[in-house]
Design an enzyme around this catalytic site. Sequence first.
Site, PDB file in Angstrom:
ATOM      1  N   ASP A 139      12.958  41.858 -18.714  1.00  0.00           N
ATOM      2  CA  ASP A 139      13.600  40.540 -18.788  1.00  0.00           C
ATOM      3  C   ASP A 139      12.626  39.452 -18.350  1.00  0.00           C
ATOM      4  OD1 ASP A 139      15.664  38.802 -19.378  1.00  0.00           O
ATOM      5  OD2 ASP A 139      16.578  38.927 -17.393  1.00  0.00           O
ATOM      6  N   LYS A 177      20.971  34.999  -3.506  1.00  0.00           N
ATOM      7  CA  LYS A 177      21.567  35.386  -4.787  1.00  0.00           C
ATOM      8  C   LYS A 177      22.840  36.169  -4.524  1.00  0.00           C
ATOM      9  CE  LYS A 177      20.606  37.477  -9.269  1.00  0.00           C
ATOM     10  NZ  LYS A 177      19.580  38.084 -10.153  1.00  0.00           N
ATOM     11  N   GLY A 208      25.248  36.606 -11.681  1.00  0.00           N
ATOM     12  CA  GLY A 208      25.509  35.924 -10.426  1.00  0.00           C
ATOM     13  C   GLY A 208      24.879  34.545 -10.417  1.00  0.00           C
ATOM     14  N   GLU A 209      24.814  33.966  -9.220  1.00  0.00           N
ATOM     15  CA  GLU A 209      24.247  32.637  -9.054  1.00  0.00           C
ATOM     16  C   GLU A 209      23.379  32.610  -7.807  1.00  0.00           C
ATOM     17  OE1 GLU A 209      27.518  29.990  -8.725  1.00  0.00           O
ATOM     18  OE2 GLU A 209      27.890  30.439  -6.618  1.00  0.00           O
ATOM     19  N   VAL A 210      22.541  31.578  -7.733  1.00  0.00           N
ATOM     20  CA  VAL A 210      21.578  31.450  -6.646  1.00  0.00           C
ATOM     21  C   VAL A 210      21.810  30.132  -5.930  1.00  0.00           C
ATOM     22  CG1 VAL A 210      19.134  31.325  -6.030  1.00  0.00           C
ATOM     23  CG2 VAL A 210      19.879  32.846  -7.871  1.00  0.00           C
ATOM     24  N   GLY A 252      23.163  33.059 -13.772  1.00  0.00           N
ATOM     25  CA  GLY A 252      22.864  33.934 -14.897  1.00  0.00           C
ATOM     26  C   GLY A 252      24.064  34.762 -15.271  1.00  0.00           C
ATOM     27  N   GLY A 253      23.812  35.828 -15.991  1.00  0.00           N
ATOM     28  CA  GLY A 253      24.907  36.659 -16.453  1.00  0.00           C
ATOM     29  C   GLY A 253      25.563  37.465 -15.357  1.00  0.00           C
ATOM     30  N   GLY A 295      20.839  26.650  -7.193  1.00  0.00           N
ATOM     31  CA  GLY A 295      19.525  27.060  -7.656  1.00  0.00           C
ATOM     32  C   GLY A 295      19.497  27.633  -9.046  1.00  0.00           C
TER      33      GLY A 295
END
Length: 518
Positions: A277, A176, A163-165, A160-161, A157
């Site tokens: 953000d 996440k 983690g991941e989804v 990012g800086g 999905g």
Amino acid sequence: MDESGRQRPASHVAADISPQGAHRRSFKAWLASYIHSLSRRASGRPSGPSPRDGAVSGARPGSRRRSSFRERLRAGLSRWRVSRSSRRRSSPEAPGPAAKLRRPPLRRSETAMTSPPSPPSHILSLARIHKLCIPVFAVNPALRYTTLEIPGARSFGGSGGYGEVQLIREHKLAVKTIREKEWFAVELVATLLVGECALRGGRTHDIRGFITPLGFSLQQRQIVFPAYDMDLGKYIGQLASLRATTPSVATALHHCFTDLARAVVFLNTRCGISHLDIKCANVLVMLRSDAVSLRPAVLADFSLVTLNSNSTISRGQFCLQEPDLESPRGFGMPAALTTANFHTLVGHGYNQPPELSVKYLNNERAEFNNRPLKHDVGLAVDLYALGQTLLELLVSVYVAPSLGVPVTRVPGYQYFNNQLSPDFAVALLAYRCVLHPALFVNSAETNTHGLAYDVPEGIRRHLRNPKIRRAFTEQCINYQRTHKAVLSSVSLPPELRPLLVLVSRLCHANPAARHSLS
């Protein structure tokens, strides 16, 4: 007579003896008793000789030699060991009902998530007030799980800086996973806070502009959210390729971003929380049945959330009741959520307001380092960033196709080591001085606090370094030569005017004009 169901009462005498049926007697107590008996023998009291004493001492039968104290002690110790082992062998059964564990079991019960969870009714509840000014919030224990065992295919999905989804499309879930333990604690607390604000805002003010968590795992460092169709960046690409610019799409966009603006004001002002953000990748959308119009969108990714000066819970604490533990687990507010960080505020610079870029170029950072974030600063940053995401959509979907030229919202993605560079900050300020006047609405509703867009003279006046002022002037001249004539021919349909007015107010050059949206 069947007595299998009977139990001894608690006052029964068997409750005070060992499971083997004899009174428990420690070695220390036995040794003291034995030494006392030896002292009585040495005092002249009659006592018959023991055959075992003779065998141990090595004396011949019939010998009248008295064994030494050490030999008698060794013999007594041997008899105590033999008697103790014989009692253990004669009673191998397990302890009865009277014997109870005095501590919780070492292995805790597992709580796996095996089916899609329901939206929570609440996330945090006030448990107590500690020392008059420290609120302690109880985390809803129904949100906690240990492992994720929901069936279904996983798909990537995004990342990012931090983690991941992963997406579970079958059940409309997004999971996440945070890489670092420290950042997981920060994001978990931020997600719980924003989620509770979202639930309260929905009940009291009909504000539903934030994603709410469905569960979390401390062991796996995971947070489960409802899945949406796509983020705003992907929607912009899809809308530009379809060229579906009907009036209904513009109307849905206006409703969507108006609701998001109300949500941002509510989060900053009522909750004392700044997102910091907001960008296209962090705006999640759902499509209507026509596959082009938007339903109400939500803001996601609370990695950089910071409490501002309107917050009353900066010293708050949290407690989480876990299975098989008598007292709940407690943890405090992470320090990263309570103090401002200039690097976090500036970021890459794509969506930041001009006043922050000017402070960056002037090296005016003292007011942000290790101090609470001011409410008006956090609100101005979030509203400007939201306006820039809407401007990205308008430029990509409407402006560039109408001109036939690939015009972009920013001059280019120029940064080094994931940080803003002075050259790019100067170029960005100069480019906005050319792009914004061509698109922003110049009317009474947008000019209450002055011109909505930046002008070169205003930016130049706030720059302290003469070298930077000259570089800014040169960049303005260059962009006027390359873009001013092209942008002067922009012609947009009338149904876009409400969107352009909203962009002009969200990205107003004067921060006070952005505050007026509240």
